[in-house]
Design a protein around this motif. Sequence first.
Motif, PDB file in Angstrom:
ATOM      1  N   ARG A 286      11.481  44.440  94.592  1.00  0.00           N
ATOM      2  CA  ARG A 286      11.113  45.671  93.794  1.00  0.00           C
ATOM      3  C   ARG A 286      11.799  47.155  94.123  1.00  0.00           C
ATOM      4  O   ARG A 286      11.925  47.827  93.195  1.00  0.00           O
ATOM      5  N   SER A 287      12.079  47.405  95.165  1.00  0.00           N
ATOM      6  CA  SER A 287      12.618  48.361  95.720  1.00  0.00           C
ATOM      7  C   SER A 287      14.320  48.727  94.991  1.00  0.00           C
ATOM      8  O   SER A 287      14.465  49.792  94.659  1.00  0.00           O
ATOM      9  N   LEU A 288      14.735  47.615  94.908  1.00  0.00           N
ATOM     10  CA  LEU A 288      16.064  47.698  94.285  1.00  0.00           C
ATOM     11  C   LEU A 288      16.123  48.405  92.800  1.00  0.00           C
ATOM     12  O   LEU A 288      17.164  49.158  92.308  1.00  0.00           O
ATOM     13  N   LYS A 289      15.002  48.445  91.995  1.00  0.00           N
ATOM     14  CA  LYS A 289      15.100  48.622  90.707  1.00  0.00           C
ATOM     15  C   LYS A 289      14.961  50.339  90.779  1.00  0.00           C
ATOM     16  O   LYS A 289      15.528  50.574  89.645  1.00  0.00           O
ATOM     17  N   THR A 290      14.773  50.715  91.447  1.00  0.00           N
ATOM     18  CA  THR A 290      14.930  52.218  91.834  1.00  0.00           C
ATOM     19  C   THR A 290      15.870  52.639  92.745  1.00  0.00           C
ATOM     20  O   THR A 290      16.003  53.833  93.009  1.00  0.00           O
ATOM     21  N   PHE A 291      16.592  51.858  93.259  1.00  0.00           N
ATOM     22  CA  PHE A 291      17.584  52.196  94.481  1.00  0.00           C
ATOM     23  C   PHE A 291      18.524  53.415  93.873  1.00  0.00           C
ATOM     24  O   PHE A 291      18.621  54.134  94.705  1.00  0.00           O
ATOM     25  N   GLU A 292      19.034  52.934  92.637  1.00  0.00           N
ATOM     26  CA  GLU A 292      20.101  54.117  92.237  1.00  0.00           C
ATOM     27  C   GLU A 292      19.550  55.502  92.081  1.00  0.00           C
ATOM     28  O   GLU A 292      19.945  56.634  92.388  1.00  0.00           O
ATOM     29  N   LEU A 293      18.196  55.403  91.626  1.00  0.00           N
ATOM     30  CA  LEU A 293      17.419  56.623  91.079  1.00  0.00           C
ATOM     31  C   LEU A 293      17.068  57.327  92.433  1.00  0.00           C
ATOM     32  O   LEU A 293      17.204  58.620  92.747  1.00  0.00           O
ATOM     33  N   ARG A 294      16.613  56.642  93.386  1.00  0.00           N
ATOM     34  CA  ARG A 294      16.226  57.209  94.789  1.00  0.00           C
ATOM     35  C   ARG A 294      17.272  57.919  95.368  1.00  0.00           C
ATOM     36  O   ARG A 294      17.529  59.036  95.882  1.00  0.00           O
ATOM     37  N   VAL A 295      18.416  56.951  95.607  1.00  0.00           N
ATOM     38  CA  VAL A 295      19.491  57.450  96.520  1.00  0.00           C
ATOM     39  C   VAL A 295      20.419  58.672  95.749  1.00  0.00           C
ATOM     40  O   VAL A 295      20.592  59.709  96.533  1.00  0.00           O
ATOM     41  N   LYS A 296      20.397  58.873  94.464  1.00  0.00           N
ATOM     42  CA  LYS A 296      20.783  59.771  93.929  1.00  0.00           C
ATOM     43  C   LYS A 296      20.242  61.190  94.078  1.00  0.00           C
ATOM     44  O   LYS A 296      20.741  62.158  94.256  1.00  0.00           O
ATOM     45  N   ARG A 297      18.766  61.002  94.016  1.00  0.00           N
ATOM     46  CA  ARG A 297      17.957  62.144  94.078  1.00  0.00           C
ATOM     47  C   ARG A 297      17.915  62.564  95.597  1.00  0.00           C
ATOM     48  O   ARG A 297      18.273  63.731  95.937  1.00  0.00           O
ATOM     49  N   GLN A 298      18.110  61.505  96.584  1.00  0.00           N
ATOM     50  CA  GLN A 298      18.123  62.035  97.987  1.00  0.00           C
ATOM     51  C   GLN A 298      19.369  62.750  98.431  1.00  0.00           C
ATOM     52  O   GLN A 298      19.442  63.714  99.139  1.00  0.00           O
ATOM     53  N   THR A 299      20.753  62.159  97.675  1.00  0.00           N
ATOM     54  CA  THR A 299      21.808  62.820  97.927  1.00  0.00           C
ATOM     55  C   THR A 299      21.926  64.367  97.273  1.00  0.00           C
ATOM     56  O   THR A 299      22.341  65.343  98.023  1.00  0.00           O
TER      57      THR A 299
ATOM     58  N   GLY B 187      29.841  60.045  96.796  1.00  0.00           N
ATOM     59  CA  GLY B 187      28.780  60.924  96.927  1.00  0.00           C
ATOM     60  C   GLY B 187      28.692  61.055  98.585  1.00  0.00           C
ATOM     61  O   GLY B 187      29.124  60.231  99.325  1.00  0.00           O
ATOM     62  N   PHE B 188      28.057  62.238  98.939  1.00  0.00           N
ATOM     63  CA  PHE B 188      28.172  62.452 100.396  1.00  0.00           C
ATOM     64  C   PHE B 188      27.057  62.103 101.215  1.00  0.00           C
ATOM     65  O   PHE B 188      26.917  62.229 102.161  1.00  0.00           O
ATOM     66  N   GLY B 189      25.997  61.261 100.503  1.00  0.00           N
ATOM     67  CA  GLY B 189      24.845  60.833 101.357  1.00  0.00           C
ATOM     68  C   GLY B 189      23.708  61.662 101.446  1.00  0.00           C
ATOM     69  O   GLY B 189      23.852  62.789 101.201  1.00  0.00           O
ATOM     70  N   ALA B 190      22.815  61.043 102.065  1.00  0.00           N
ATOM     71  CA  ALA B 190      21.366  61.747 102.196  1.00  0.00           C
ATOM     72  C   ALA B 190      21.229  62.034 103.562  1.00  0.00           C
ATOM     73  O   ALA B 190      19.886  62.342 103.916  1.00  0.00           O
ATOM     74  N   MET B 191      22.321  61.738 104.408  1.00  0.00           N
ATOM     75  CA  MET B 191      21.860  62.122 105.857  1.00  0.00           C
ATOM     76  C   MET B 191      22.387  63.425 106.288  1.00  0.00           C
ATOM     77  O   MET B 191      23.538  63.996 105.811  1.00  0.00           O
TER      78      MET B 191
ATOM     79  N   ARG C  47      18.479  64.891 113.465  1.00  0.00           N
ATOM     80  CA  ARG C  47      19.028  64.060 112.387  1.00  0.00           C
ATOM     81  C   ARG C  47      17.972  63.745 111.276  1.00  0.00           C
ATOM     82  O   ARG C  47      16.806  63.632 111.518  1.00  0.00           O
ATOM     83  N   ILE C  48      18.169  64.395 110.092  1.00  0.00           N
ATOM     84  CA  ILE C  48      17.457  64.550 108.911  1.00  0.00           C
ATOM     85  C   ILE C  48      17.652  63.450 107.881  1.00  0.00           C
ATOM     86  O   ILE C  48      18.969  63.535 107.279  1.00  0.00           O
ATOM     87  N   SER C  49      16.925  62.481 107.590  1.00  0.00           N
ATOM     88  CA  SER C  49      17.032  61.554 106.413  1.00  0.00           C
ATOM     89  C   SER C  49      16.332  62.331 105.359  1.00  0.00           C
ATOM     90  O   SER C  49      15.010  62.288 105.314  1.00  0.00           O
ATOM     91  N   VAL C  50      16.997  62.854 104.316  1.00  0.00           N
ATOM     92  CA  VAL C  50      16.404  63.404 103.188  1.00  0.00           C
ATOM     93  C   VAL C  50      15.934  62.592 102.179  1.00  0.00           C
ATOM     94  O   VAL C  50      16.438  61.447 101.714  1.00  0.00           O
ATOM     95  N   GLY C  51      14.527  62.938 101.897  1.00  0.00           N
ATOM     96  CA  GLY C  51      14.090  62.193 101.007  1.00  0.00           C
ATOM     97  C   GLY C  51      13.883  62.704  99.456  1.00  0.00           C
ATOM     98  O   GLY C  51      14.701  63.359  99.318  1.00  0.00           O
TER      99      GLY C  51
END
Length: 401
Positions: free
Chosen positions: A261-274, A313-317, A379-383
Amino acid sequence: MKNKKTQKLSISTRAVHGKRLYAYTGPVALPIYQTSTYRFENSKLAIRYAEGDESVYVYTRYHNPTVNEVETKIAFMQDGEAAALFSSGMAAISTAILSLCKSGDEIVSIPSLYGGTYRFFRDTLPNYDINVKYVEVNSLDDLKYLITPKTKILYIETPTNPTLDIVDIAKLVKLTRDAEKEFKSKITIIIDNTFATIINQQPFEFGVDLIIESITKYLGGHSDLVGGVAIGNKLLIKKVKTLAKHLGGCADPFAAFLLDRSLKTFELRVKRQTENAFVLAKVLSKHKKVNRVIYPGLVTHPKHRLAKKQMTGFGAMVTIEVKGGAKGAVKVCDNLKVAINAMSLGGTETLVSIPVYSSHVNMSGEELARHGVTPGMIRISVGVEGIDDLVNDFNQALDKN
Ligand SMILES: Cc1ncc(COP(=O)(O)O)c(C=O)c1O
């Protein structure tokens, strides 16, 4: 390893559909086979399994249709031939390592690893006479002296946790392959790609053999499941899965369903977080209560050029060091209202943690220095929240420090 045909599909398309790009009758959502065992119509099936036919389902610790479907999808998404899902990231790491090493073998790694992995290397592997040597991230050429005919694994993480240092993957692969030629040996190169994810870093393109990820983090993405995955060629995954049967860290079918279920929004989420992370990092670098912001996307990051070269991309951490040491870090974390004070990462909600009290607890002053961890670090894991809300939240909490 790369299959040109699959390259034409985006990660999102593969994450939504897997390989099922054809008409079929059946459910749109992945069914959960919540069963421990499987009924045989007659004993012919049991005999077929006993004779080595792995397509016969017998027991969920060995295989499960829900789990297998997600394994196939993750391998497809990441350009791997096969994948093995586990009950946690640490189960994936420990099983993969032990499936490739025996007593007397050696591993070469970097000191700035996720604390759990480092402690597994430090406290558990020596009991099995498996020795881990460390190469400093800024002196990778020393690998020439550290690799011996006994070396079976090169194990790395990049960006590192929590210092977000960048390790030159191409250079490590080249040095390792050169050593293999010299010793006529095989060294399996493993990367923990949890922080970057396949969206921001594609390790197989550099010649890495095995990708490991804690799916508890970005792949799961909602802070509601624990799991891990190992991705590689069929032979390697077969080896890993064989030991997984013995060690028993199998994925639960319900966790596999949640993951799908999560994989379906994986790219959307990670791109926004990044995107959010980049903005937050820039804003926080200007705050007077912040000594240092570590984010690979900032030109002030010592390895910014390398990050630009090897990451997409530089990641969301983002890691910051605040004024006032550990006391200051506690004060800032306790005053945040949008960001949550919790130890994990990769979820839709922004999480903060203080490494000396979380991932790097139980380490000596010398070890902390070697890992580059200081008491004032957060350490911030950006949402995926609205970026203005995050900026305002961090500014108000820092102002109170
Ligand atoms: C980079 C990294 N690898 C592996 C793990 C271990 O994963 P799990 O907690 O799912 O066992 C973690 C956990 O925080 C992590 O941050």
